[in-house]
Design an enzyme around this catalytic site. Structure first.
Site, PDB file in Angstrom:
ATOM      1  N   HIS A 399     -22.462 -38.564  24.093  1.00 53.89           N
ATOM      2  CA  HIS A 399     -21.847 -39.779  25.054  1.00 53.89           C
ATOM      3  C   HIS A 399     -23.108 -40.724  24.960  1.00 53.89           C
ATOM      4  CE1 HIS A 399     -19.621 -41.829  28.302  1.00 53.89           C
ATOM      5  NE2 HIS A 399     -20.530 -42.352  29.042  1.00 53.89           N
ATOM      6  N   GLU A 400     -23.992 -40.159  25.402  1.00 52.41           N
ATOM      7  CA  GLU A 400     -25.356 -41.490  25.300  1.00 52.41           C
ATOM      8  C   GLU A 400     -26.018 -42.217  24.170  1.00 52.41           C
ATOM      9  OE1 GLU A 400     -26.164 -42.002  28.545  1.00 52.41           O
ATOM     10  OE2 GLU A 400     -24.826 -40.841  29.454  1.00 52.41           O
ATOM     11  N   HIS A 403     -24.406 -44.969  23.320  1.00 49.61           N
ATOM     12  CA  HIS A 403     -23.883 -46.320  23.866  1.00 49.61           C
ATOM     13  C   HIS A 403     -24.890 -46.964  23.070  1.00 49.61           C
ATOM     14  CE1 HIS A 403     -22.031 -46.496  27.505  1.00 49.61           C
ATOM     15  NE2 HIS A 403     -22.526 -44.881  27.991  1.00 49.61           N
ATOM     16  N   GLU A 428     -18.297 -47.647  27.887  1.00 50.55           N
ATOM     17  CA  GLU A 428     -17.951 -46.239  27.943  1.00 50.55           C
ATOM     18  C   GLU A 428     -16.360 -45.039  27.569  1.00 50.55           C
ATOM     19  OE1 GLU A 428     -20.699 -44.673  30.560  1.00 50.55           O
ATOM     20  OE2 GLU A 428     -20.887 -46.450  30.636  1.00 50.55           O
TER      21      GLU A 428
HETATM   22 ZN   LIG Z   1     -21.942 -44.005  29.531  1.00 52.87          ZN
END
Ligand SMILES: [Zn+2]
Ligand SMILES: *[C@@H]1O[C@H](CO)[C@@H](O)[C@H](O)[C@H]1NC(C)=O
Ligand SMILES: *[C@@H]1O[C@H](CO)[C@@H](O)[C@H](O)[C@H]1NC(C)=O
Ligand SMILES: [Ca+2]
Length: 595
Positions: A399-400, A403, A428
Site C-alpha cells: 500500500h505504502e 503511493h 488511498e
Molecule cells: Zn495510504
C-alpha cells in the site's frame, strides 16, 4: 481486547487522521481544495484549479498531424493552442516520455516566463500520433502580482520554516506564481521544508509581496490502517526462503548492485529507524538473508529487526519489479539509484525506515518529485504484546509503495498532482487495490481485508471488506458524498476497483505469472495494465470520474476498447455510470448504447 475498547482505540486513531478536515471554510470543495494542519494547529486551505479532462477514444488530429514524425512537445503545444485557445507563449514544457501504448507530455502555464505552480496540462498521443487525452488546469487570472519580489528569499524561508515547523532542505528555491481561488496569481518564493523527526515534507509557497504562506504541496501520504512471499498477506501464512527472486528485466543488476557499489540496492535502501543506522546485512555470504522471526519476543529484538528489514527489502524490490513490467520505468519517473541511461532522473531509490521511532500504529510514504528519494516509514503496532511490526505485513508495505507510483505517474513526475481532498482519496484507494492485486494466488476473488495482522482485528483497518457482494460492501458513487477523509473516501474507490478486478478475472481468467509476464490476456494482467496506463493519462488532481474515464481511454489505447463494455457495466453497477456528475454524487447506472 474487547469489542468496545477496540472501537474506542479506533475512534481516537480516526480523529488523529481526520484532524485536517474539521470545519472547512465556505469555498472548500473536495475536488479543488484541501485543508492542511500546520504547526501550532494553524490551518491552511489550498486551492488546486479544477482540471478539465477529455478523452478521444481512437484519437483526433492535432495541427501538426500532417508533418512526418512531428515533435511531441510541439504537437502538444499546438493542440493546447487549437483546442483550448491557450497562448503558446504561456506554455512551458515540463516532462514527457514515450510509453508502451501512449506518448505523454506534461506542461506548466507561465506568465512572463514565470511558471504557475498549480496550473498545468497534459496531452497524450496514441501510437498513431493522434491525441487521445487532454487534461488542463490552466487559469485565466483577473489579477497578476508584480513579478519582482518585494520580500527576500531569506525572509520567505524563515516564514515557511516557522509556519511548517521544519527546515529548508538542500533543494534549490524558485520564484513561481500560485493561482488562488479568487482568480489572482500570487507571486511566491517556493522552497522545500522538511521536518525529519515529525516526518513532514512540503513544497512551501510564500507570497513574495505580503510574506504570507499561501500554498503547500504535501509530499506525505499518511496511512491509517488501518520474508513472506508477496502473495502472502502476513507472517501467519509462513516464511519461505526465496532464491534470486529479482526480475532480470526490471532490475538488470539484481537488487544489491547499482553498477558501482554492492549492497546499497538499486531500488531500495532499508534501515532500522534512521538512515544513519545500519542497512540490511547478509546473515552469511554470498547474500544470504536468513533470519527467522520469533513471534514470542518483541519485534525490537535483533533477530526480528533483521527479519523485518529483510522482508521490507524483499517486498519493496518485488513491487519495483512488478510495477516496472507494467510501465513504471526510469522514463516514467520511478525510484532507482542508477537509471542505466534509460531516461528519467536517477538517485531516488525508496528509503525504507523499519521500526521508525517517531510513532506507533501507522505507516506513511513521502513522495518528492522525480530525482529525490522517497521515504517509507514503517512503525510498530502496539495493540497486542509482543507488538507487531508493519514491515511483516505485506499489504501495508505494498500500500505504502503504491503511493509512490500514483504520485509520480499522475502529472508527469512532479509529485504535486494528488493534492486535492478527492485526489488524495483516490490515492488511498489505488494503494489498497494495488496491495490486493499482489496477494491473489488463484482465480478466486475472495473479499479483501487490509491490515488485519497489525491491527489484530478481523476487519483490519477499513470499515468494511472489499467485496462484490452489495450486502458485505454496499458502497457506490453516492457513498462518496460527505466523505472527506482520504482513507474513508478511498474505500469507495478501492471497492469499485475490487469489483472491476473480479469482473475481469471472471471473464478472462487469471495468470499465475502476471508479476513477471505482462503479455498475457488474463484478467489480472489486463487490470494492472489499465490501472497503471490510466495514471499517466489522467489530469492533475483527478476526480473519481476523471480516474474512471482514464481507465476507459487506457483500454482504447492498449486493447482497442476490447473491455469497454465490461468496464462500463462494472462502473454502472456501483453508480459510476456515464451520467454520474462531479459534485452531485447521484448514482448513475447508464452504460453506452452499444454495450
Ligand atoms: Zn495510504
Ligand atoms: C520538528 O518538529 C519538532 C516537534 O514539533 C520540533 O521540536 C523541532 O524543532 C522541529 N525540527 C525542525 C528542524 O524544525
Ligand atoms: C493473515 O492473512 C490471511 C490470508 O489473507 C487471513 O485469512 C488471516 O486472517 C490473516 N491473519 C491475521 C492474524 O491477520
Ligand atoms: Ca527516478
Amino acid at each position: 481486547m474487547t469489542f468496545s475498547t477496540r472501537l474506542a482505540t479506533f475512534a481516537v486513531l480516526s480523529a488523529i487522521y481526520c484532524q485536517g478536515l474539521a470545519a472547512p471554510a465556505s469555498k472548500f470543495r473536495a475536488e479543488t481544495h484541501n485543508v492542511h494542519v500546520l504547526a501550532r494547529g494553524l490551518e491552511l486551505q489550498t486551492f488546486h484549479p479544477p482540471s478539465t479532462f477529455k478523452t478521444f477514444g481512437a484519437g483526433v488530429d492535432h495541427p501538426l498531424s500532417k508533418r512526418d514524425n512531428p515533435d511531441l512537445k510541439e504537437s502538444a503545444i499546438s493542440f493546447l493552442q487549437s483546442h483550448l485557445g491557450v497562448n503558446p507563449e504561456t506554455i512551458s514544457y515540463k516532462s514527457g516520455y514515450v510509453g508502451e501504448t501512449a506518448k505523454h507530455v506534461y506542461v506548466k502555464q507561465t506568465h512572463n516566463g514565470i511558471p504557475v505552480a498549480n496550473a498545468v496540462a497534459n496531452v497524450a498521443f496514441n501510437d498513431k500520433s493522434k491525441v487521445v487525452a487532454i487534461g488542463s488546469s490552466f487559469v485565466t487570472p483577473n489579477y497578476i502580482a508584480s513579478a519582482a519580489p518585494s520580500i527576500s528569499l531569506k525572509k520567505a524561508i524563515s516564514i515557511a520554516e516557522d509556519a511548517l515547523d521544519g527546515t529548508h532542505n538542500e533543494q534549490p528555491p524558485s520564484v513561481q506564481y500560485i493561482a488562488k481561488d479568487d482568480g489572482s496569481l500570487v507571486l511566491t518564493h517556493s522552497m522545500q521544508i522538511q521536518n525529519k523527526t515529525k516526518g513532514t515534507w512540503y513544497d512551501a509557497f510564500v507570497d513574495a509581496h505580503s510574506g504570507e504562506l499561501v500554498h503547500v504541496t504535501d509530499f506525505v501520504s499518511k496511512a491509517s490502517y488501518l520474508v513472506l512471499p508477496i502473495q502472502k498477506q502476513n507472517l501467519t501464512l509462513g516464511f519461505e526462503t526465496l532464491t534470486d527472486p529479482s526480475d532480470a528485466v526490471s532490475s538488470p543488476l539484481g537488487w544489491h548492485s547499482d553498477g558501482k557499489t554492492n549492497y546499497a540496492g538499486n531500488n531500495a535502501i532499508v534501515f532500522k529507524d534512521a538512515s544513519t543506522d545500519s542497512l540490511t546485512t547478509a546473515s552469511s555470504e554470498p547474500l544470504n538473508f536468513i533470519y527467522k522471526q520469533d513471534p514470542t519476543i518483541q519485534p525490537t529484538e535483533q533477530v526480528n529487526v533483521d527479519a523485518a528489514r529483510t522482508n521490507a527489502f524483499y517486498l519493496v524490490n518485488t513491487v519495483h519489479d512488478i510495477m516496472y513490467r507494467y510501465g513504471f520505468t526510469e522514463s516514467s519517473f520511478n525510484f532507482q539509484t542508477s537509471n542505466f541511461d534509460k531516461g528519467g532522473k536517477a538517485n531516488d531509490p525508496v528509503q525504507v525506515s523499519v521500526q521508525n521511532s517517531a510513532g506507533f500504529n501507522n505507516a506513511d510514504f513521502a513522495t518528492p518529485p522525480d530525482g529525490q528519494m522517497p521515504l517509507m516509514r514503517m512503525f510498530l503496532w502496539n495493540f497486542i504484546q509482543p507488538m507487531r511490526d508493519g514491515s511483516l505485513e505485506n499489504d501495508i508495505l505494498a500500500h505504502e509503495n503504491a503511493h509512490g507510483l500514483t504520485n509520480r505517474m499522475t502529472g508527469g513526475g512532479t509529485a504535486a498532482c494528488l493534492q486535492t481532498t478527492e485526489a488524495r482519496g483516490l490515492g488511498e484507494g489505488w494503494s489498497d487495490a494495488f496491495a490486493e492485486w499482489t496477494e491473489h494466488d488463484s482465480a478466486a476473488v475472495p473479499d479483501y481485508l487490509m491490515g488485519t495482522y497489525v491491527m489484530n482485528w478481523p476487519l483490519g483497518s477499513r470499515s468494511r471488506a472489499y467485496s462484490t457482494s452489495m450486502t458485505i460492501n454496499p458502497m457506490t458513487y453516492a457513498s462518496r458524498k460527505n466523505r472527506n477523509e482520504p482513507h474513508v473516501l478511498g474505500e469507495v474507490w478501492a471497492n469499485l476497483l475490487h469489483n472491476v478486478y473480479a469482473k475481469l478475472v471472471g471473464a478472462l481468467g487469471w495468470s499465475a505469472t502476471a508479476s513477471t509476464d505482462p503479455s498475457g490476456s488474463e484478467g489480472n494482467v489486463v487490470f494492472l495494465h489499465l490501472f497503471i496506463d490510466a495514471l499517466a493519462l489522467q489530469p492533475c488532481n483527478p476526480t473519481f470520474l476523471d480516474a474512471r474515464d482514464a481507465w476507459i481511454q487506457a483500454d482504447a489505447n492498449r486493447y482497442n476498447g476490447a473491455h469497454r463494455c465490461l468496464l462500463w457495466n462494472v462502473f454502472a453497477s456501483r453508480g459510476f455510470g456515464m451520467d454520474a456528475e462531479v459534485g452531485s454524487y447521484i448514482n448513475s447506472d447508464t452504460i453506452p448504447n452499444d454495450c
